[in-house]
Design a protein around this motif. Structure first.
Motif, mmCIF file in Angstrom:
data_model
loop_
_atom_site.group_PDB
_atom_site.id
_atom_site.type_symbol
_atom_site.label_atom_id
_atom_site.label_comp_id
_atom_site.label_asym_id
_atom_site.label_seq_id
_atom_site.Cartn_x
_atom_site.Cartn_y
_atom_site.Cartn_z
ATOM 1 N N LEU A 56 34.790 32.369 45.718
ATOM 2 C CA LEU A 56 33.577 32.036 44.972
ATOM 3 C C LEU A 56 32.541 33.161 44.974
ATOM 4 O O LEU A 56 31.847 33.373 43.969
ATOM 5 N N LEU A 57 32.430 33.874 46.096
ATOM 6 C CA LEU A 57 31.419 34.929 46.200
ATOM 7 C C LEU A 57 32.011 36.313 45.974
ATOM 8 O O LEU A 57 31.459 37.123 45.225
ATOM 9 N N GLY A 58 33.141 36.588 46.628
ATOM 10 C CA GLY A 58 33.736 37.915 46.502
ATOM 11 C C GLY A 58 34.346 38.186 45.144
ATOM 12 O O GLY A 58 34.536 39.353 44.769
ATOM 13 N N CYS A 59 34.658 37.145 44.391
ATOM 14 C CA CYS A 59 35.249 37.324 43.047
ATOM 15 C C CYS A 59 34.385 36.682 41.970
ATOM 16 O O CYS A 59 34.895 36.255 40.930
ATOM 17 N N ARG A 60 33.100 36.619 42.224
ATOM 18 C CA ARG A 60 32.192 35.986 41.260
ATOM 19 C C ARG A 60 32.234 36.683 39.910
ATOM 20 O O ARG A 60 32.106 36.032 38.864
ATOM 21 N N ASP A 61 32.425 37.997 39.902
ATOM 22 C CA ASP A 61 32.484 38.715 38.630
ATOM 23 C C ASP A 61 33.645 38.232 37.767
ATOM 24 O O ASP A 61 33.531 38.132 36.538
ATOM 25 N N LEU A 62 34.760 37.902 38.395
ATOM 26 C CA LEU A 62 35.915 37.404 37.645
ATOM 27 C C LEU A 62 35.657 35.992 37.134
ATOM 28 O O LEU A 62 36.029 35.642 36.002
ATOM 29 N N LEU A 63 35.025 35.172 37.947
ATOM 30 C CA LEU A 63 34.735 33.805 37.549
ATOM 31 C C LEU A 63 33.641 33.741 36.486
ATOM 32 O O LEU A 63 33.502 32.724 35.798
ATOM 33 N N LEU B 244 34.472 25.657 37.007
ATOM 34 C CA LEU B 244 33.941 25.914 38.353
ATOM 35 C C LEU B 244 32.484 26.366 38.317
ATOM 36 O O LEU B 244 31.918 26.702 39.354
ATOM 37 N N ARG B 245 31.900 26.347 37.121
ATOM 38 C CA ARG B 245 30.546 26.880 36.955
ATOM 39 C C ARG B 245 29.531 26.297 37.918
ATOM 40 O O ARG B 245 28.706 27.044 38.489
ATOM 41 N N PRO B 246 29.494 24.984 38.170
ATOM 42 C CA PRO B 246 28.485 24.465 39.107
ATOM 43 C C PRO B 246 28.567 25.092 40.490
ATOM 44 O O PRO B 246 27.547 25.261 41.168
ATOM 45 N N LEU B 247 29.775 25.427 40.942
ATOM 46 C CA LEU B 247 29.937 26.038 42.264
ATOM 47 C C LEU B 247 29.606 27.523 42.243
ATOM 48 O O LEU B 247 29.045 28.062 43.196
ATOM 49 N N VAL B 248 29.978 28.185 41.145
ATOM 50 C CA VAL B 248 29.769 29.631 41.050
ATOM 51 C C VAL B 248 28.297 29.956 40.832
ATOM 52 O O VAL B 248 27.766 30.910 41.413
ATOM 53 N N ARG C 261 53.772 47.442 42.754
ATOM 54 C CA ARG C 261 53.113 46.285 42.137
ATOM 55 C C ARG C 261 51.641 46.589 41.858
ATOM 56 O O ARG C 261 50.864 46.820 42.779
ATOM 57 N N PRO C 262 51.218 46.606 40.582
ATOM 58 C CA PRO C 262 49.799 46.821 40.279
ATOM 59 C C PRO C 262 48.967 45.676 40.843
ATOM 60 O O PRO C 262 49.375 44.517 40.784
ATOM 61 N N GLY C 263 47.832 46.009 41.372
ATOM 62 C CA GLY C 263 46.957 44.974 41.908
ATOM 63 C C GLY C 263 45.754 45.592 42.579
ATOM 64 O O GLY C 263 45.817 46.700 43.127
ATOM 65 N N GLU C 264 44.653 44.869 42.532
ATOM 66 C CA GLU C 264 43.411 45.324 43.157
ATOM 67 C C GLU C 264 43.235 44.619 44.489
ATOM 68 O O GLU C 264 43.421 43.404 44.587
ATOM 69 N N VAL C 265 42.876 45.368 45.521
ATOM 70 C CA VAL C 265 42.607 44.784 46.836
ATOM 71 C C VAL C 265 41.100 44.820 47.089
ATOM 72 O O VAL C 265 40.462 45.864 46.937
ATOM 73 N N ARG C 266 40.549 43.687 47.464
ATOM 74 C CA ARG C 266 39.119 43.594 47.763
ATOM 75 C C ARG C 266 38.940 43.102 49.200
ATOM 76 O O ARG C 266 39.525 42.072 49.580
ATOM 77 N N VAL C 267 38.125 43.808 49.963
ATOM 78 C CA VAL C 267 37.787 43.369 51.314
ATOM 79 C C VAL C 267 36.503 42.551 51.218
ATOM 80 O O VAL C 267 35.477 43.030 50.710
ATOM 81 N N ALA C 268 36.564 41.301 51.669
ATOM 82 C CA ALA C 268 35.409 40.417 51.585
ATOM 83 C C ALA C 268 34.247 40.961 52.405
ATOM 84 O O ALA C 268 34.444 41.575 53.462
ATOM 85 N N ALA C 269 33.033 40.735 51.916
ATOM 86 C CA ALA C 269 31.844 41.198 52.621
ATOM 87 C C ALA C 269 31.694 40.518 53.971
ATOM 88 O O ALA C 269 31.033 41.038 54.871
ATOM 89 N N SER C 270 32.329 39.357 54.126
ATOM 90 C CA SER C 270 32.274 38.626 55.388
ATOM 91 C C SER C 270 33.484 37.706 55.448
ATOM 92 O O SER C 270 34.020 37.303 54.413
#
Length: 498
Positions: free
Chosen positions: A280-287, A401-405, A261-270
């Motif tokens: 909201l923070l770890g995927c801000r680039d996508l949002l 979601l812009r106000p939150l991001v 299964r193609p997919g990217e795994v990201r480990v959160a900074a915290s």
């Protein structure tokens, strides 16, 4: 038969009114040779209509061949048809603002003017909304911002009124956006019927297809397969898996590789804030990516603090109403494709085993208002249980979601594991997704599968019956009708004096 020569559209600067003005201009163009916008040259330029900044033109335009009705500033109070009059012969203004809305000229005009006959009782703008929405030239849109229980006490089923408006070219979402800055989200949801029963019939293709990213936070690695099966119900999409630490990240990568299964795994900074901060923070680039149309937020919800059937039921509520099957998922995506201003869709509020009904703010409201003010979210907060994606699974447009991001939230503001309680930022943000979307100019939907809708309705009816059977509850319900009853008496007195 020649078309009447001119229609005048007078506009104000109320938030959300521009979208409704655009709808009005398009409809008026089909009936008039000329459409004049009075009061907003910029808007007139946007719509391609003529512009005027004053009333001199109106006084000089008595040759118009059709009388159009206006708000009470021009023709008298809406609940007093006998007092209606035109300011000049042949021309009146059309008004767009949250207090009134032009529907159409036609049979409704005569009925309102003849309203005092025994066989034609007077129509009143609130008590007769269901009639007005179907026939009248003018309807007070502010009614959709009124407390839903007050309208219910008058016997009004407001979604039927919204349906009548939709059939006449005024979409319910446009009304929701126009009233977003003055109405409570829960009242908008109830009054406009923003609850959608999504069927699981054959998939509906969207043209062109929307670009979808599934962002799933997986803390419990053994739940990955179940979440992947849910995501597979969606049309073609990109997969991003976030997790709380490097060890879990390696396990998830290995399992994805094993499944091919193609997919990217990201480990959160915290892990502060868990799935909310990872999203909201770890995927801000996508949002922030303008090429992405929809994000689908899922996570491995197990609720160990409650455990047993309660935790399992909560997870099932979220997943079975969001992604129960391919037909349901395709139709849900089609809702977004059909309305570019639909911002977020989510399952209903949990009530099985949880004390949410009537108290779902818990202790979060003061902090939520504080964070909303800080982020520039100006949608009023619900007074009782807020409309929210409880459990934090939903489908949304990133722009909604812009106000939150873009609000400058940081990892340090989110709670550590031992501080994860009501009043912490994670719980606050969960209750701000809908106000954020409304504040950004988008509407929302609560979505249910037909099976969950039936089961939930039966249990809620049972709970309501039990609550209403107490003397105290009955007193509260009856007291809500007092203002309306007094209004009925006052209107009766006015009619007798005539």
């Amino acid at each position: 038969m020649t078309r009447p020569s001119v229609a005048v559209l007078r506009v104000g600067a109320q938030p959300g009114s521009r979208e409704l003005v655009m709808i009005a201009v398009e409809r008026l163009r089909a009936r008039f040779e000329r459409v004049l916008v009075v009061g907003d040259a910029a808007l007139a330029e946007q719509t391609g209509a003529d512009a005027s900044q004053g009333s001199d033109w109106i006084r000089d335009s008595e040759g118009a061949r059709e009388l159009l009705l206006a708000d009470d500033a021009w023709i008298g109070p809406l609940d007093d048809p006998a007092a209606w009059r035109a300011p000049v012969d042949g021309v009146a203004a059309l008004v767009d603002h949250p207090e009134s809305w032009l529907l159409a000229a036609g049979a409704g005009v005569d009925r309102l003017r003849q309203g005092s006959g025994a066989d034609r009782p007077p129509l009143h703008p609130w008590a007769d909304l269901d009639v007005l929405a179907a026939t009248a030239p003018l309807l007070p849109l502010e009614a959709f911002a009124a407390p839903a229980l007050d309208l219910d006490a008058e016997g009004l089923v407001m979604p039927r009124v919204a349906d009548a408006l939709s059939r006449r070219g005024v979409p319910r979402d446009a009304v929701a956006r126009a009233l977003a800055h003055v109405a409570l989200p829960r009242d908008l949801s109830t009054n406009l019927g923003l609850v959608e029963i999504v069927t699981d019939e054959a998939p509906v293709a969207t043209h062109p297809p929307l670009s979808i990213v599934v962002i799933m936070h997986v803390h419990y690695v053994d739940m990955l397969d179940e979440l992947l099966a849910r995501a597979d119900h969606l049309p073609g999409h990109r997969l991003v898996v976030t997790t709380s630490d490097a060890s879990r990240g390696r396990q998830l990568e290995a399992r994805l590789a094993e499944l091919g299964r193609p997919g990217e795994v990201r480990v959160a900074a915290s892990n502060r804030g868990r799935d909310i901060s990872a999203f909201l923070l770890g995927c801000r680039d996508l949002l922030d990516d303008p090429t992405i149309d929809l994000v689908v937020k899922l996570h491995s919800k197990r609720s160990p603090q409650v455990g047993g059937a309660t935790g399992r039921s909560f997870a099932a509520l979220l997943l079975d109403n969001l992604l129960p099957g391919p037909g349901h998922a395709a139709r849900l995506v089609a809702l977004f494709a059909a309305d570019p201003r639909l911002g977020i869709a989510f399952g209903p509020m949990v009530h099985a085993g949880y004390p949410t009904t009537g108290r779902a703010w818990f202790t979060n409201r003061p902090r939520t208002q504080e964070v909303a003010d800080r982020l520039g979210i100006d949608t009023p907060l619900d007074e009782t249980s807020p409309i929210a994606p409880y459990g934090s699974m939903f489908i949304a447009r990133p722009a909604a979601l812009r106000p939150l991001v873009a609000g400058g939230l940081t990892w340090e503001e989110f709670p550590t594991e031992g501080e994860y309680r009501d009043g912490s930022l994670a719980h606050v943000v969960e209750r701000l997704f809908v106000p954020a979307a409304l504040s950004a100019g988008y509407s929302f939907r609560t979505v249910l599968s037909s099976r969950w809708a039936a089961a939930s309705h039966a249990m809620l009816e049972h709970k309501l019956d039990d609550a209403e059977s107490s003397l105290e509850r009955r007193f509260v319900r009856k007291s809500r009708r007092v203002p309306w009853k007094l209004g009925q008496v006052a209107r009766s007195v006015r009619l007798r004096r005539r």
